[in-house]
Design an enzyme around this catalytic site. Structure first.
Site, PDB file in Angstrom:
ATOM      1  CD  GLU A 137      -0.894  15.580   6.716  1.00 33.26           C
ATOM      2  OE1 GLU A 137      -0.232  16.333   7.383  1.00 33.26           O
ATOM      3  OE2 GLU A 137      -0.430  15.198   5.196  1.00 33.26           O
ATOM      4  N   GLY A 154      11.882  16.039   2.765  1.00 30.78           N
ATOM      5  CA  GLY A 154      11.091  15.137   2.045  1.00 30.78           C
ATOM      6  C   GLY A 154      10.364  14.834   4.378  1.00 30.78           C
ATOM      7  N   GLY A 164      -7.253  -9.255 -17.616  1.00 25.58           N
ATOM      8  CA  GLY A 164      -7.067  -8.104 -18.519  1.00 25.58           C
ATOM      9  C   GLY A 164      -7.406  -6.726 -18.128  1.00 25.58           C
ATOM     10  CD  GLU A 192       8.773   2.469   4.120  1.00 24.00           C
ATOM     11  OE1 GLU A 192       8.206   3.921   4.474  1.00 24.00           O
ATOM     12  OE2 GLU A 192       8.317   2.063   4.030  1.00 24.00           O
ATOM     13  CE1 TYR A 248       2.421  22.603  20.870  1.00 19.98           C
ATOM     14  CE2 TYR A 248       1.027  24.906  19.633  1.00 19.98           C
ATOM     15  CZ  TYR A 248       1.189  24.110  20.703  1.00 19.98           C
ATOM     16  OH  TYR A 248       0.353  23.300  21.382  1.00 19.98           O
ATOM     17  CB  THR A 303       7.134   7.122   4.389  1.00 20.83           C
ATOM     18  OG1 THR A 303       7.996   7.265   4.914  1.00 20.83           O
ATOM     19  CG2 THR A 303       7.357   7.960   3.158  1.00 20.83           C
TER      20      THR A 303
HETATM   21  C1  LIG Z   1       0.588  12.564  -4.453  1.00 16.45           C
HETATM   22  C2  LIG Z   1       1.930  13.552  -4.045  1.00 16.45           C
HETATM   23  C3  LIG Z   1       1.853  14.607  -3.037  1.00 16.45           C
HETATM   24  C4  LIG Z   1       1.947  14.913  -1.878  1.00 16.45           C
HETATM   25  N1  LIG Z   1       1.322  16.439  -2.029  1.00 16.45           N
HETATM   26  C5  LIG Z   1       2.332  16.888  -0.516  1.00 16.45           C
HETATM   27  C6  LIG Z   1       1.605  18.252  -0.234  1.00 16.45           C
HETATM   28  O1  LIG Z   1       0.865  18.829  -0.180  1.00 16.45           O
HETATM   29  N2  LIG Z   1       2.743  18.521   0.617  1.00 16.45           N
HETATM   30  C7  LIG Z   1       3.788  18.503   0.703  1.00 16.45           C
HETATM   31  O2  LIG Z   1       4.905  18.708   1.930  1.00 16.45           O
HETATM   32  N3  LIG Z   1       4.968  17.167   0.984  1.00 16.45           N
HETATM   33  C8  LIG Z   1       3.068  16.892  -0.340  1.00 16.45           C
HETATM   34  N4  LIG Z   1       4.333  15.367  -0.217  1.00 16.45           N
HETATM   35  C9  LIG Z   1       5.240  14.848  -0.615  1.00 16.45           C
HETATM   36  C10 LIG Z   1       5.035  14.040   0.677  1.00 16.45           C
HETATM   37  O3  LIG Z   1       4.466  13.735   1.796  1.00 16.45           O
HETATM   38  C11 LIG Z   1       6.865  13.227   0.345  1.00 16.45           C
HETATM   39  O4  LIG Z   1       7.294  12.826  -0.633  1.00 16.45           O
HETATM   40  C12 LIG Z   1       6.881  11.974   1.660  1.00 16.45           C
HETATM   41  O5  LIG Z   1       6.050  12.931   2.904  1.00 16.45           O
HETATM   42  C13 LIG Z   1       8.461  11.695   1.814  1.00 16.45           C
HETATM   43  O6  LIG Z   1       9.429  12.470   1.630  1.00 16.45           O
HETATM   44  P1  LIG Z   1      10.232  12.283   0.584  1.00 16.45           P
HETATM   45  O7  LIG Z   1       9.326  12.323  -0.661  1.00 16.45           O
HETATM   46  O8  LIG Z   1      11.398  13.019   0.866  1.00 16.45           O
HETATM   47  O9  LIG Z   1      10.994  10.789   0.752  1.00 16.45           O
HETATM   48  P2  LIG Z   1      12.539  11.094   1.446  1.00 16.45           P
HETATM   49  O10 LIG Z   1      12.403  11.617   2.797  1.00 16.45           O
HETATM   50  O11 LIG Z   1      13.745  11.252   1.238  1.00 16.45           O
HETATM   51  O12 LIG Z   1      11.973   8.602   2.201  1.00 16.45           O
HETATM   52  C14 LIG Z   1      12.795   7.728   0.745  1.00 16.45           C
HETATM   53  C15 LIG Z   1      12.691   6.935   2.073  1.00 16.45           C
HETATM   54  O13 LIG Z   1      13.655   6.835   2.939  1.00 16.45           O
HETATM   55  C16 LIG Z   1      12.713   6.027   3.513  1.00 16.45           C
HETATM   56  N5  LIG Z   1      12.912   6.902   5.422  1.00 16.45           N
HETATM   57  C17 LIG Z   1      13.638   7.985   5.104  1.00 16.45           C
HETATM   58  N6  LIG Z   1      13.613   8.300   6.633  1.00 16.45           N
HETATM   59  C18 LIG Z   1      13.235   7.346   7.221  1.00 16.45           C
HETATM   60  C19 LIG Z   1      14.179   6.775   8.460  1.00 16.45           C
HETATM   61  N7  LIG Z   1      13.874   8.003   9.770  1.00 16.45           N
HETATM   62  N8  LIG Z   1      13.726   5.348   9.206  1.00 16.45           N
HETATM   63  C20 LIG Z   1      13.436   4.550   8.094  1.00 16.45           C
HETATM   64  N9  LIG Z   1      13.203   4.664   6.766  1.00 16.45           N
HETATM   65  C21 LIG Z   1      13.412   6.132   6.831  1.00 16.45           C
HETATM   66  C22 LIG Z   1      10.854   6.708   3.461  1.00 16.45           C
HETATM   67  O14 LIG Z   1       9.826   5.697   4.177  1.00 16.45           O
HETATM   68  C23 LIG Z   1      11.415   6.680   1.689  1.00 16.45           C
HETATM   69  O15 LIG Z   1      11.261   5.038   1.600  1.00 16.45           O
HETATM   70  C24 LIG Z   1       3.270  14.238  -1.480  1.00 16.45           C
HETATM   71  C25 LIG Z   1       4.072  13.638  -1.806  1.00 16.45           C
HETATM   72  C26 LIG Z   1       3.043  12.706  -3.060  1.00 16.45           C
HETATM   73  C27 LIG Z   1       4.072  12.128  -4.190  1.00 16.45           C
END
Ligand SMILES: Cc1cc2nc3c(=O)[nH]c(=O)nc-3n(C[C@H](O)[C@H](O)[C@H](O)COP(=O)(O)OP(=O)(O)OC[C@H]3O[C@@H](n4cnc5c(N)ncnc54)[C@H](O)[C@@H]3O)c2cc1C
Length: 385
Positions: free
Chosen positions: A250, A137, A348, A375, A241, A373
């Site tokens: 966004e 992600g 409550g 982070e 890019y 995220t």
């Molecule tokens: C309701 C919802 C709607 C969404 N809609 C979309 C959408 O329309 N299209 C789409 O493509 N995605 C969508 N997403 C996905 C969202 O963008 C990802 O969940 C998000 O980018 C995090 O990726 P991941 O879940 O793989 O977490 P991971 O990348 O696995 O991260 C796990 C944890 O590690 C931390 N972390 C990761 N890398 C680093 C780093 N280099 N340094 C420090 N910390 C780090 C993260 O901050 C997080 O706390 C959606 C998610 C949700 C929950």
């Protein structure tokens, strides 16, 4: 609902005030009466899209020649704030109008713009952007979905998850590798028109902590054949890019939503504590309540001032990634704290689903996770140190 008592921002022109009134009235009449039902059903109705399109609330920033309203990001911000103030936080229109359509406008060929934008503006087409995968992600370079050259076109294979608008969408921009060995330079954006795409399959509408009526879903692509014209733009390898360039908008869209939710939380809470009584007093009469709300109002006001600054910069095409990341990270962090403190003042009832503050608490949690995220936002900010 003016819980934040700031003067109207400089970017808010007279025509935007009219748009605000029009959007507020339309959402109150057409959408607000159904939000509870959609929440219970776990899905809002398909015709929300065409109704929003007919009211001019989709693709407000797209040029008129492509069916849009010819507005600026300010129009988008005004409309999105109204969805949030009405409590329609699950609606995927901010992504559809503010992210998917701009990708097509900014990077599509003339033919692609003419083909897709007018239908996105009416709601006939519903947009989604599929970046995230089960295995990746934050680290988009790890995307495994592949679009391989085949004859005059491509064959797409892969799976995506957490995709907003996943059940309703029929125009999906898919992040895929066209050259898996070339890293970021081997990434392209492929447009899938799902109404005619054998091999495309929607997975589950995912059960979530919040945004219950949003159709966040898994998507699967198995040997989906795409003509060459469905590569966004005319050149392979531009995907990264294109993604990077549009991400500040966004992030700003998420920040607009976060601030509007704080405004709503404050307004609902002020209203509640003026009515509820304990120990023979209204809850607002306790100094603790006043201090809590004074701090929340201060935090929300500061957030809004920074948001307005970012919107102005963006309208002047000068919003850089670092500042947009600050807005996304800080305003969503503040949003979570403000909503949590507001909920506490409901006692409550704040924990009961029928009270909007309870849903807002759940809905707000994802703001610190999606659109990059918080982070990842800090990583981007840290690069400027
Ligand atoms: C309701 C919802 C709607 C969404 N809609 C979309 C959408 O329309 N299209 C789409 O493509 N995605 C969508 N997403 C996905 C969202 O963008 C990802 O969940 C998000 O980018 C995090 O990726 P991941 O879940 O793989 O977490 P991971 O990348 O696995 O991260 C796990 C944890 O590690 C931390 N972390 C990761 N890398 C680093 C780093 N280099 N340094 C420090 N910390 C780090 C993260 O901050 C997080 O706390 C959606 C998610 C949700 C929950």
């Amino acid at each position: 609902m003016d819980a934040i008592t700031l003067p109207r921002p400089a970017w808010m022109s007279e025509d935007l005030v009219l748009l605000e009134e029009q959007a507020r009235r339309f959402i109150a009449d057409e959408f607000a009466p159904h939000i509870d039902r959609w929440h219970e059903d776990g899905m809002y109705d398909r015709d929300v899209w065409t109704k929003a399109g007919a009211a001019g609330l989709l693709c407000a920033t797209m040029p008129e020649e492509y069916g849009g309203a010819g507005g600026t990001f300010a129009h988008e911000a005004v409309i999105n704030r109204e969805y949030a103030l009405a409590g329609f936080d699950a609606f995927g229109a901010p992504l559809h109008s503010g992210i998917v359509a701009p990708y097509i406008l900014n990077y599509g060929t003339e033919e692609q713009k003419k083909r897709w934008l007018p239908k996105l503006a009416t709601g006939e087409l519903i947009g989604a952007i599929a970046m995230s995968e089960p295995g990746t992600g934050s680290d988009l370079q790890g995307v495994r979905t592949k679009a391989e050259r085949s004859g005059n076109g491509y064959v797409l294979n892969g799976s995506k998850t957490f995709i907003t608008n996943g059940q309703h969408a029929n125009l999906i921009i898919v992040v895929a590798k066209t050259d898996p060995k070339a890293g970021a330079k081997g990434t392209s954006l492929m447009v899938v028109e799902t109404d005619d795409a054998p091999g495309f399959r929607r997975g589950r509408k995912l059960k979530k902590l919040g945004l219950d009526s949003a159709d966040t879903s898994e998507l699967f692509f198995e040997d989906v054949k795409l003509p060459a014209e469905n590569l966004l733009g005319s050149e392979e390898g531009q995907g990264f890019y294109q993604l990077m360039k549009d991400l500040p908008q966004e992030r700003l869209i998420v920040a607009v939503h976060a601030v509007a939710m704080m405004e709503r939380a404050l307004a609902l809470t002020i209203d509640y504590v003026k009515q509820r009584q304990a120990f023979g007093k209204k809850i607002i009469e306790f100094q603790n309540t006043q201090f809590e709300l004074a701090e929340c109002k201060t935090d929300a006001t500061i957030a809004k001032v920074f948001l307005d600054y970012c919107i102005e910069r963006h309208l002047a095409r000068q919003l850089d990634t670092v500042t947009a990341s600050m807005a996304k990270y800080r305003l969503t962090d503040t949003q979570a704290k403000v909503i949590d403190r507001c909920l506490q003042l409901f006692g409550g009832y704040g924990y009961m689903d029928e009270y909007p503050i309870s849903r807002m608490y759940r809905d707000a949690r994802v703001f610190r996770i999606y659109a990059g995220t918080n982070e990842i936002m800090k990583l981007l900010i840290a690069r400027s140190l």
